[in-house]
Design a protein around this motif. Structure first.
Motif, PDB file in Angstrom:
ATOM      1  N   ARG A  79     -23.098  44.750  51.938  1.00 17.45           N
ATOM      2  CA  ARG A  79     -23.671  46.038  52.319  1.00 17.45           C
ATOM      3  C   ARG A  79     -25.113  45.982  52.838  1.00 17.45           C
ATOM      4  O   ARG A  79     -25.395  46.578  53.862  1.00 17.45           O
ATOM      5  N   PRO A  80     -26.018  45.251  52.159  1.00 17.08           N
ATOM      6  CA  PRO A  80     -27.398  45.261  52.652  1.00 17.08           C
ATOM      7  C   PRO A  80     -27.535  44.751  54.083  1.00 17.08           C
ATOM      8  O   PRO A  80     -28.450  45.146  54.791  1.00 17.08           O
ATOM      9  N   ALA A  81     -26.586  43.874  54.513  1.00 15.09           N
ATOM     10  CA  ALA A  81     -26.673  43.318  55.861  1.00 15.09           C
ATOM     11  C   ALA A  81     -26.209  44.315  56.916  1.00 15.09           C
ATOM     12  O   ALA A  81     -26.546  44.195  58.082  1.00 15.09           O
ATOM     13  N   THR A  82     -25.420  45.301  56.504  1.00 15.87           N
ATOM     14  CA  THR A  82     -24.935  46.258  57.497  1.00 15.87           C
ATOM     15  C   THR A  82     -26.023  47.283  57.800  1.00 15.87           C
ATOM     16  O   THR A  82     -27.002  47.401  57.080  1.00 15.87           O
ATOM     17  N   ASP A  83     -25.829  47.986  58.880  1.00 15.11           N
ATOM     18  CA  ASP A  83     -26.860  48.918  59.335  1.00 15.11           C
ATOM     19  C   ASP A  83     -26.917  50.153  58.460  1.00 15.11           C
ATOM     20  O   ASP A  83     -26.113  50.343  57.569  1.00 15.11           O
ATOM     21  N   ALA A  84     -27.866  50.999  58.728  1.00 17.48           N
ATOM     22  CA  ALA A  84     -27.971  52.272  58.031  1.00 17.48           C
ATOM     23  C   ALA A  84     -26.664  53.047  58.209  1.00 17.48           C
ATOM     24  O   ALA A  84     -25.898  52.771  59.119  1.00 17.48           O
ATOM     25  N   GLU A  85     -26.422  54.017  57.346  1.00 22.32           N
ATOM     26  CA  GLU A  85     -25.144  54.711  57.408  1.00 22.32           C
ATOM     27  C   GLU A  85     -25.070  55.759  58.511  1.00 22.32           C
ATOM     28  O   GLU A  85     -23.997  56.164  58.911  1.00 22.32           O
ATOM     29  N   HIS A  86     -26.232  56.183  58.977  1.00 25.35           N
ATOM     30  CA  HIS A  86     -26.252  57.172  60.060  1.00 25.35           C
ATOM     31  C   HIS A  86     -27.134  56.697  61.200  1.00 25.35           C
ATOM     32  O   HIS A  86     -28.133  56.048  60.987  1.00 25.35           O
ATOM     33  N   LEU A  87     -26.722  57.070  62.402  1.00 22.67           N
ATOM     34  CA  LEU A  87     -27.578  56.858  63.563  1.00 22.67           C
ATOM     35  C   LEU A  87     -27.746  58.220  64.208  1.00 22.67           C
ATOM     36  O   LEU A  87     -26.795  58.996  64.287  1.00 22.67           O
ATOM     37  N   SER A  88     -28.975  58.514  64.654  1.00 23.08           N
ATOM     38  CA  SER A  88     -29.079  59.765  65.397  1.00 23.08           C
ATOM     39  C   SER A  88     -29.941  59.582  66.625  1.00 23.08           C
ATOM     40  O   SER A  88     -30.840  58.738  66.678  1.00 23.08           O
ATOM     41  N   PHE A  89     -29.606  60.332  67.631  1.00 14.97           N
ATOM     42  CA  PHE A  89     -30.338  60.344  68.887  1.00 14.97           C
ATOM     43  C   PHE A  89     -30.230  61.752  69.432  1.00 14.97           C
ATOM     44  O   PHE A  89     -29.116  62.272  69.579  1.00 14.97           O
TER      45      PHE A  89
END
Ligand code: CA
Length: 237
Positions: free
Chosen positions: A124-134
């Motif tokens: 889990r720590p290696a994966t990205d944040a749970e949300h992306l926003s733009f």
């Protein structure tokens, strides 16, 4: 949303036993009966972990694992190899192919579920944040849900990966070839105009309801998210 585990196992009895125990532990389980089916299934929906039998008809578990590690999109998917082979040399070969852990048959379901949880926790720590926003677009990377200004978007798996890649690097211009490498994988042969087709679908989904286009076409270069537009939307809201 429960973590999703793909079971790749050709023996129906073992596959069902695994599915039963994973579901009882609150995980979602999918099944592929051989290596080729597994690769197709993973391209369609990225699992949180793959339980991969070594001895499969056709493409072997080792080969499936190597292929996952070669592609950018699947490089970080945790893999536990299942095998009847318990010898040290085989163990090393399995881990060399990129597996995160190794379970020898016969195994106790309780132990297996514990190993699944441990490997997912480590990953889990290696994966990205749970949300992306733009701008007004929000991607939930765990549930694969995408919203624009609170409206749910229905994206196919390729459009999802494409949008994710663009949103991870807003403003940066990508050529069609770079998008092919990043989204489809380096060793998949796809024509570069395929990128245009998927960008068109992605735009259609994003712009439904008259929202401004956030994807900028850079003439003769490729595509980028339009940062100037994001600023405008942010300041007007
Ligand atoms: Ca087998």
């Amino acid at each position: 949303m429960n973590p999703y585990v793909l079971i790749v196992e050709d023996e129906p009895g073992i596959a069902e036993m695994l599915r039963y125990n994973l579901e009882a532990a609150g995980l979602e389980a999918g099944l592929a009966v051989d290596g080729d089916e597994a690769l197709v299934s993973i391209a369609e929906r990225l699992p949180d972990l793959v339980l991969l039998d070594w001895m499969l008809p056709g493409t072997s578990g080792i080969e499936v694992c190597r292929q996952l590690r070669r592609k950018r999109e699947t490089r970080n998917v945790p893999v536990i190899m299942l095998t009847a082979r318990g010898e040290e040399a085989d163990r090393v070969r399995g881990l060399d192919s990129g597996a995160d852990d190794y379970v020898t048959k016969p195994f106790s379901p309780t132990e297996l579920v514990a190993r699944v949880r441990a490997v997912m926790r480590r990953a889990r720590p290696a994966t990205d944040a749970e949300h992306l926003s733009f701008s007004d677009v929000v991607m939930d990377l765990t549930t694969h849900r995408v919203q624009r200004a609170g409206r749910s978007l229905h994206l196919g798996p390729t459009e999802f990966r494409l949008l994710r890649h663009l949103m991870e690097h807003p403003g940066r211009v990508y050529s069609r070839e770079q998008l092919l490498d990043a989204v489809w994988g380096r060793d998949v042969y796809v024509e570069s105009r395929t990128v245009d087709v998927h960008i068109r679908r992605l735009r259609k989904a994003l712009n439904e309801g008259g929202s401004p286009d956030i994807i900028r076409t850079v003439r003769s270069a490729g595509y980028a998210l339009d940062e100037s537009l994001a600023d405008k939307l942010d300041s007007s809201s």
